[in-house]
Motif scaffolding. Structure first.
Motif, PDB file in Angstrom:
ATOM      1  N   LEU A 176       0.814  -1.214   0.000  1.00  0.00           N
ATOM      2  CA  LEU A 176       0.000   0.000   0.000  1.00  0.00           C
ATOM      3  C   LEU A 176       0.849   1.266   0.000  1.00  0.00           C
ATOM      4  N   ASN A 177       2.142   1.114   0.326  1.00  0.00           N
ATOM      5  CA  ASN A 177       3.046   2.269   0.337  1.00  0.00           C
ATOM      6  C   ASN A 177       3.468   2.698  -1.060  1.00  0.00           C
ATOM      7  N   TYR A 178       3.096   1.916  -2.093  1.00  0.00           N
ATOM      8  CA  TYR A 178       3.520   2.210  -3.471  1.00  0.00           C
ATOM      9  C   TYR A 178       2.309   2.621  -4.310  1.00  0.00           C
ATOM     10  N   ARG A 179       1.566   3.555  -3.786  1.00  0.00           N
ATOM     11  CA  ARG A 179       0.302   3.931  -4.425  1.00  0.00           C
ATOM     12  C   ARG A 179       0.489   4.469  -5.843  1.00  0.00           C
ATOM     13  N   ASP A 180       1.521   5.240  -6.076  1.00  0.00           N
ATOM     14  CA  ASP A 180       1.729   5.846  -7.395  1.00  0.00           C
ATOM     15  C   ASP A 180       2.906   5.221  -8.135  1.00  0.00           C
ATOM     16  N   THR A 181       3.214   3.964  -7.822  1.00  0.00           N
ATOM     17  CA  THR A 181       4.315   3.254  -8.467  1.00  0.00           C
ATOM     18  C   THR A 181       3.748   2.118  -9.312  1.00  0.00           C
ATOM     19  N   PRO A 182       3.970   2.138 -10.612  1.00  0.00           N
ATOM     20  CA  PRO A 182       3.396   1.079 -11.467  1.00  0.00           C
ATOM     21  C   PRO A 182       4.032  -0.288 -11.224  1.00  0.00           C
ATOM     22  N   VAL A 183       3.266  -1.311 -11.478  1.00  0.00           N
ATOM     23  CA  VAL A 183       3.761  -2.688 -11.391  1.00  0.00           C
ATOM     24  C   VAL A 183       4.550  -2.999 -12.660  1.00  0.00           C
ATOM     25  N   GLU A 184       5.750  -3.540 -12.486  1.00  0.00           N
ATOM     26  CA  GLU A 184       6.624  -3.776 -13.632  1.00  0.00           C
ATOM     27  C   GLU A 184       6.762  -5.249 -13.992  1.00  0.00           C
ATOM     28  N   GLU A 185       6.813  -6.120 -12.980  1.00  0.00           N
ATOM     29  CA  GLU A 185       6.952  -7.554 -13.226  1.00  0.00           C
ATOM     30  C   GLU A 185       5.879  -8.312 -12.464  1.00  0.00           C
ATOM     31  N   VAL A 186       5.282  -9.288 -13.128  1.00  0.00           N
ATOM     32  CA  VAL A 186       4.193 -10.077 -12.536  1.00  0.00           C
ATOM     33  C   VAL A 186       4.424 -11.553 -12.830  1.00  0.00           C
ATOM     34  N   ASP A 187       4.268 -12.371 -11.793  1.00  0.00           N
ATOM     35  CA  ASP A 187       4.345 -13.822 -11.938  1.00  0.00           C
ATOM     36  C   ASP A 187       3.031 -14.417 -11.440  1.00  0.00           C
ATOM     37  N   MET A 188       2.198 -14.856 -12.384  1.00  0.00           N
ATOM     38  CA  MET A 188       0.899 -15.453 -12.062  1.00  0.00           C
ATOM     39  C   MET A 188       0.891 -16.953 -12.335  1.00  0.00           C
ATOM     40  N   SER A 189       2.042 -17.569 -12.338  1.00  0.00           N
ATOM     41  CA  SER A 189       2.146 -18.992 -12.659  1.00  0.00           C
ATOM     42  C   SER A 189       1.277 -19.841 -11.721  1.00  0.00           C
ATOM     43  N   HIS A 190       0.576 -20.801 -12.329  1.00  0.00           N
ATOM     44  CA  HIS A 190      -0.249 -21.775 -11.600  1.00  0.00           C
ATOM     45  C   HIS A 190      -1.394 -21.119 -10.818  1.00  0.00           C
ATOM     46  N   THR A 191      -1.871 -19.991 -11.303  1.00  0.00           N
ATOM     47  CA  THR A 191      -3.056 -19.367 -10.723  1.00  0.00           C
ATOM     48  C   THR A 191      -4.219 -19.508 -11.705  1.00  0.00           C
ATOM     49  N   VAL A 192      -5.410 -19.052 -11.304  1.00  0.00           N
ATOM     50  CA  VAL A 192      -6.593 -19.191 -12.153  1.00  0.00           C
ATOM     51  C   VAL A 192      -6.929 -17.873 -12.850  1.00  0.00           C
ATOM     52  N   ILE A 193      -5.930 -17.057 -13.135  1.00  0.00           N
ATOM     53  CA  ILE A 193      -6.163 -15.829 -13.888  1.00  0.00           C
ATOM     54  C   ILE A 193      -6.777 -16.175 -15.241  1.00  0.00           C
ATOM     55  N   ASN A 194      -7.729 -15.360 -15.680  1.00  0.00           N
ATOM     56  CA  ASN A 194      -8.346 -15.582 -16.988  1.00  0.00           C
ATOM     57  C   ASN A 194      -8.526 -14.252 -17.720  1.00  0.00           C
ATOM     58  N   TYR A 195      -9.239 -14.299 -18.843  1.00  0.00           N
ATOM     59  CA  TYR A 195      -9.403 -13.118 -19.682  1.00  0.00           C
ATOM     60  C   TYR A 195     -10.093 -11.979 -18.930  1.00  0.00           C
ATOM     61  N   ILE A 196     -11.054 -12.310 -18.087  1.00  0.00           N
ATOM     62  CA  ILE A 196     -11.755 -11.277 -17.317  1.00  0.00           C
ATOM     63  C   ILE A 196     -10.800 -10.602 -16.344  1.00  0.00           C
ATOM     64  N   GLY A 197      -9.972 -11.389 -15.671  1.00  0.00           N
ATOM     65  CA  GLY A 197      -9.039 -10.840 -14.699  1.00  0.00           C
ATOM     66  C   GLY A 197      -7.965  -9.969 -15.319  1.00  0.00           C
ATOM     67  N   LEU A 198      -7.720 -10.153 -16.606  1.00  0.00           N
ATOM     68  CA  LEU A 198      -6.709  -9.344 -17.281  1.00  0.00           C
ATOM     69  C   LEU A 198      -7.052  -7.861 -17.229  1.00  0.00           C
TER      70      LEU A 198
END
Length: 253
Positions: free
Chosen positions: A117-139
């Protein structure tokens, strides 16, 4: 009603009739076996079992939709960067903010630190969603980020629609891992042509790719600047193409 359920229903009905016929024809016959009793029970309760399976399937779809719903409320009060991070952590993923070396992730109990929560204005640069149930809606929870790295190894819900939605990262994404995703087909891989800045692509062990050698050649032509990793395939077609090219060069000489 699906074909497997119909076949099971007919099998149970036939077995139930045989059991009933044996009991009617001979009063001194031995009691039916456990298997026969189970089949008789399934035949009598078939529609109850079908309704239970249908309810279980619907419950699974509802849970998947709930996990990937749009975090509009969080975005409205905390901004898109925190909303994206919260979605990633809730799904069991990992992330790193731009300019930071620390990775935020869940522990073995699914808990995570709220320090993100301390990085409110800092964009996310790297994401690892391996073996999760992310789908097209979550994108949709990530589309306002300028991702450079996206790991999706072994994600069961990542499909061709998901890959088509990655065009929102065409100006930033450099590293993409979609290996071991069971729903991806050649049609989805064709959508990656929009990612002109891609430098690393992992397409290893995609079970629905029927001609991996040819597909890898096409990917290399489509993304000439990208290093492609493709393990777990029989690349005999690709090797044959290479041998034919070498023979053609020697013939011209």
């Amino acid at each position: 009603m699906s074909a497997p359920l119909i076949s099971l229903h007919r099998c149970c009905q036939q077995s139930a009739r045989l059991v009933a016929r044996r009991q009617w024809s001979s009063s001194s016959a031995s009691p039916p076996s456990l298997m026969s009793r189970c089949l008789l029970f399934l035949a009598q309760r078939y529609y109850d079992v079908e309704a239970l399976l249908s309810w279980r399937s619907k419950l699974g779809r509802d849970q998947l939709r709930k996990k990937n719903f749009y975090y509009g409320y969080t975005q409205r009060f905390y901004g898109p960067d925190i909303a994206s991070a919260y979605y990633i952590l809730n799904l069991g993923g990992r992330l790193r903010f731009a300019g930071q070396s620390e990775w935020f992730h869940t522990d073995s109990r699914g808990k995570f630190s709220w320090d993100f929560l301390n990085y409110r204005d800092t964009p996310v640069e790297e994401v690892d969603m391996s073996h999760t149930v992310i789908n097209y809606i979550g994108l949709s929870n990530l589309e306002r980020q300028h991702l450079q790295t996206l790991k999706l190894q072994g994600c069961p819900e990542v499909d061709d629609w998901f890959l088509a939605g990655l065009h929102v990262f065409q100006d930033s994404l450099e590293d993409l891992d979609i290996s071991h995703c069971p729903k991806i087909t050649v049609g989805g891989l064709a959508a990656l042509r929009n990612l002109r800045g891609l430098k690393y692509l992992n397409v290893s062990s995609l079970p629905r790719i029927s001609s991996p050698g040819l597909v890898i050649i096409l990917l290399e032509e489509m993304l000439p600047q990208c290093h492609i990793t493709a393990d777990g395939y029989d690349l005999s077609l690709r090797q044959a193409e290479g041998e034919m090219s070498e023979e053609h060069v020697e013939t011209e000489r």
